[in-house]
Structure formats: structure tokens, C-alpha cells
Design a protein around this motif. Sequence first.
Motif, mmCIF file in Angstrom:
data_model
loop_
_atom_site.group_PDB
_atom_site.id
_atom_site.type_symbol
_atom_site.label_atom_id
_atom_site.label_comp_id
_atom_site.label_asym_id
_atom_site.label_seq_id
_atom_site.Cartn_x
_atom_site.Cartn_y
_atom_site.Cartn_z
ATOM 1 N N PRO A 160 1.892 1.093 -2.747
ATOM 2 C CA PRO A 160 1.238 1.335 -1.445
ATOM 3 C C PRO A 160 -0.116 0.658 -1.286
ATOM 4 O O PRO A 160 -0.581 0.516 -0.144
ATOM 5 C CB PRO A 160 1.078 2.862 -1.418
ATOM 6 C CG PRO A 160 2.117 3.383 -2.345
ATOM 7 C CD PRO A 160 2.231 2.357 -3.428
ATOM 8 N N LEU A 161 -0.757 0.240 -2.390
ATOM 9 C CA LEU A 161 -2.107 -0.338 -2.270
ATOM 10 C C LEU A 161 -2.142 -1.575 -1.370
ATOM 11 O O LEU A 161 -2.928 -1.619 -0.413
ATOM 12 C CB LEU A 161 -2.668 -0.634 -3.660
ATOM 13 C CG LEU A 161 -2.933 0.602 -4.538
ATOM 14 C CD1 LEU A 161 -3.377 0.187 -5.937
ATOM 15 C CD2 LEU A 161 -3.991 1.496 -3.892
ATOM 16 N N PRO A 162 -1.321 -2.600 -1.630
ATOM 17 C CA PRO A 162 -1.355 -3.746 -0.698
ATOM 18 C C PRO A 162 -0.799 -3.414 0.677
ATOM 19 O O PRO A 162 -1.149 -4.061 1.664
ATOM 20 C CB PRO A 162 -0.490 -4.803 -1.409
ATOM 21 C CG PRO A 162 0.388 -4.031 -2.331
ATOM 22 C CD PRO A 162 -0.434 -2.862 -2.777
ATOM 23 N N ALA A 163 0.060 -2.384 0.769
ATOM 24 C CA ALA A 163 0.625 -2.016 2.072
ATOM 25 C C ALA A 163 -0.439 -1.539 3.048
ATOM 26 O O ALA A 163 -0.203 -1.495 4.260
ATOM 27 C CB ALA A 163 1.692 -0.931 1.892
ATOM 28 N N ALA A 164 -1.632 -1.187 2.553
ATOM 29 C CA ALA A 164 -2.720 -0.774 3.433
ATOM 30 C C ALA A 164 -3.141 -1.896 4.379
ATOM 31 O O ALA A 164 -3.706 -1.639 5.451
ATOM 32 C CB ALA A 164 -3.923 -0.316 2.601
ATOM 33 N N LEU A 165 -2.863 -3.147 4.007
ATOM 34 C CA LEU A 165 -3.246 -4.295 4.836
ATOM 35 C C LEU A 165 -2.049 -4.927 5.542
ATOM 36 O O LEU A 165 -2.198 -5.976 6.171
ATOM 37 C CB LEU A 165 -3.949 -5.352 3.976
ATOM 38 C CG LEU A 165 -5.258 -4.911 3.328
ATOM 39 C CD1 LEU A 165 -5.796 -6.007 2.417
ATOM 40 C CD2 LEU A 165 -6.289 -4.549 4.389
ATOM 41 N N ALA A 166 -0.883 -4.327 5.437
ATOM 42 C CA ALA A 166 0.318 -4.866 6.076
ATOM 43 C C ALA A 166 0.462 -4.242 7.456
ATOM 44 O O ALA A 166 1.049 -3.171 7.619
ATOM 45 C CB ALA A 166 1.544 -4.589 5.213
ATOM 46 N N HIS A 167 -0.083 -4.912 8.465
ATOM 47 C CA HIS A 167 -0.081 -4.385 9.832
ATOM 48 C C HIS A 167 0.333 -5.497 10.799
ATOM 49 O O HIS A 167 -0.425 -5.873 11.697
ATOM 50 C CB HIS A 167 -1.466 -3.852 10.203
ATOM 51 C CG HIS A 167 -1.870 -2.635 9.446
ATOM 52 N ND1 HIS A 167 -1.519 -1.361 9.829
ATOM 53 C CD2 HIS A 167 -2.594 -2.500 8.308
ATOM 54 C CE1 HIS A 167 -2.012 -0.479 8.965
ATOM 55 N NE2 HIS A 167 -2.673 -1.156 8.040
ATOM 56 N N GLY A 168 1.535 -6.002 10.618
ATOM 57 C CA GLY A 168 1.997 -7.085 11.483
ATOM 58 C C GLY A 168 2.164 -6.681 12.932
ATOM 59 O O GLY A 168 1.909 -7.480 13.839
ATOM 60 N N LEU A 169 2.572 -5.433 13.184
ATOM 61 C CA LEU A 169 2.791 -5.005 14.569
ATOM 62 C C LEU A 169 1.493 -4.964 15.376
ATOM 63 O O LEU A 169 1.459 -5.483 16.506
ATOM 64 C CB LEU A 169 3.494 -3.646 14.582
ATOM 65 C CG LEU A 169 3.885 -3.115 15.966
ATOM 66 C CD1 LEU A 169 4.786 -4.101 16.700
ATOM 67 C CD2 LEU A 169 4.572 -1.760 15.848
ATOM 68 N N PRO A 170 0.388 -4.370 14.879
ATOM 69 C CA PRO A 170 -0.865 -4.455 15.640
ATOM 70 C C PRO A 170 -1.334 -5.886 15.868
ATOM 71 O O PRO A 170 -1.889 -6.198 16.933
ATOM 72 C CB PRO A 170 -1.860 -3.672 14.771
ATOM 73 C CG PRO A 170 -1.024 -2.750 13.965
ATOM 74 C CD PRO A 170 0.246 -3.489 13.703
#
Length: 424
Positions: free
Chosen positions: A124-134
Motif C-alpha cells: 500500500p505504500l506506493p499506492a498512496a501516490l496512485a491517483h490516475g482518476l483525479p
Amino acid sequence: MLGAGAPGARGQYSRGTGTPGRLRVIVLTYVLVALELTCLFMRFSILPYLTRQLGLDSVAFGYLQTTFGVLQLLGGPLFGRFADQRGARAAFTLSFLAASAFYLLLAAACSPSLPGLALLYAAPLPAALAHGLPAAQMVIADLSAPEERPAALGRLGLCFGVGMILGSLLGGTLSAACGIQCPAFVALVASLVAAVLSFTCIPTSTKGVSANAQATPPGAPKASIFDLKAISRLLLQPGVLPVFLVKVVSGFPSGLFLVMFSIISMDFFQLDAAQAGYLTSFFGVLQMVIQGVVIGWLSSHFSEGTLLRASVLIFIAVGVAMALMSNVLHFCLLMPGLVFSLCALNVVTDSMLTKAVSASDTGTMLGLCASIQPLTRTVGPTVGGLLYRSFGVPVFGHVQFATNVLVLLVLWRQPLPQKRDKVG
């Protein structure tokens, strides 16, 4: 007007124009979102089985989901501010590189020769920056005229439906044919391809020269991405906080129900895994049609305030139906109203909020909006679980009815301001 890959100031597009370069960027944005959501639903399809394979019980799985929610809740506003300051190309590239790191850790966790549990909890750590939709919403908001914005944002629902159906299908098929590690590898490759496409084909900025000048005046020091005061100050701008609160409060009861839906489908509806999958696919098809087509048509005939009030009214009716439903057929009959209300609420409030702030702040505003869903995923399992265990499924309908009646009364007494977009 130059092509989509032009860097710097040349990569900027004026909104509301019909140039081929602008259309290429918008179409590519939709493709990237569909790719990201396909990978996301592939993850959803394998994660429960991976946690079971690693020996985690339902409580530990809940902790893992809460970790995802908290990190995305914290990362959403910061990512939005990064997108405003560094531009669309950097935002998309960062999002897909972070997603690639996540899927790499997820694939490694499937390997019996590696410490699977440690890698799973690190994922989950890198997933904090995975915001393709916004990031995609920011691009669409930047490149669309104010009157076109609800329809343009609504078409992202088509991408969501494609991702839900295709991702669920691929995740199940690949894991059955090639093992549970295969979908994670496919998602890793797809995210890397998307990162390359973002870096080479998305313009540096989509905000226009004047918006960039407004964001960083000549001679002024560049604002920090971690400036929390600047992020929270957006909520205090005229016309922002009332709309944001309506978005949070009106949709929260439905969010609770959807968080608990996997348990409700097993316990209350008595569905097996295949039947629950069919129901999810039905939800995806409805979202594609309603958000991708119906909302766009309605937005050309009715004002945003009218659509917002209509969504709240239908939420109230759905709440009554949900309190009375007793089987899955009843749920299928009320699902179109539920999906319409959710889609109209999200699309209309996103459009209103991006119009209420300057063009240089649309990414930060959409990042704040993107933090609502992780907030629901964080507190939803605890609150929803307590309500479900104490009162059963009808309580979700009662809560939705009561909450949206209050929201409707507020909208009736104090109509939300209709602000024109600040062309930047």
C-alpha cells in the motif's frame, strides 16, 4: 495548436476548443483511465484469494484495506497539489509509476520463495501516490468549457464500467488459467506501458499560460506541495464548502452500504461468488450507461443545481426501498436509482467545485474530492459492520433516507451558489 507531446508552454491547451491536439489528449486520458481501472479491478479480484493463501483472516484483511484507505486519504490532496504545480504529464507518470511499484510488490508477495506477508503489507505504500482518476478529472476539467464539463466528466463513467467488467473478467480468467501471480504481472506491465504513454504523449500542462502564471507569479518562491494551509484554504473559498459537504454527507450512507456489500451479498442475499460477480457486472453496465450517456444528456437540458437536487430526491426514494427490500430481485430493481444518484452526485459536485476555484487549483480540489472514497473505506467497515450486526440491512436504507432528507432541506432553504468557471 501543437500536438499532445509538446513540452513546456507548447504543451498547454486552451479549454473549450475543438482542435485535434486537444481531442487527442482527451481521448488518451480516457484510455489511460480505463487501463488504470482495469488493473484496479484485477487487483480486487485476486487480493482476497492472495490474503487467504498467505494465511490472513478476515480481521487482518480488514486492517489491510484500512491501510489502503488511510494512505490514499492522505495522498489524495497532496497528489492533487502536485498535479497543479507539476502539470498533467508529471501527475500521470507519477501515478502509473507508483501503481507499477504496487503491482510489483503484489506479484512478489505471490511468490512462495519470498516473504509474502511483509511484501503484502508494504504494497500500500506506493499506492498512496496512485491517483490516475483525479489526474484525468483535472485534465478533462482544464480542457473542457464550463458548459461541457458535466458531460465530459460523466464520460469517465464509461471508463469505469469498462475497467470494472474487463478487470474482473481478466483477473478471474488469468488467475484460474495461469495462477494468482499472473494478473499482478499483467497489471504491472500495463501500468508501465501507461507510464510511458503518459510521459511521451500527455502535454506538460493543460492549464494554459495565464493559469500557470497565476499559480506561480514571476519572482515569487514556488509554493510547497506539502503546504496544508494552501490545501485547506480551498475549502474556505466562496461556494466550495457547502458543495463539498453535500458531496460527503449525501453519498456517505450509500458508501457504507457498498463497503458492506460483499458481506450482505453472502449473508442477506445468499449469493455465491459467481452470482455476486454477475451482480457487480450489472452495476458496471449501469454505471457505463448512466454516467457515460444519461448524465451528459441531462446536463445539456438541466442546470447543475437541478441535477443535484434530483440526485438527493432519488437517494431518499432509494433509502425507503432499501429499508423494505427482502431479496436480490428487489435490490436489482432499486439499483438503477442508486447508480443514478451516485453518478449525478459525483459528476455534478466535481463540476461545481472545479468551477468554484481557479484553474490553477483544479487538481488540488479534485484531490480533496478523491479523498472522500478512501475516507469511507477507512471508517466504513467499522461503522457499517456495527450497524449491520445491530440492526440488519434495513438500517442502511433508514440512514440514507434520514440523511438525504436533511440535505434536501438545506438545499431548499439555502440553494447552492452557481459560480461561473474562472478562466485562468
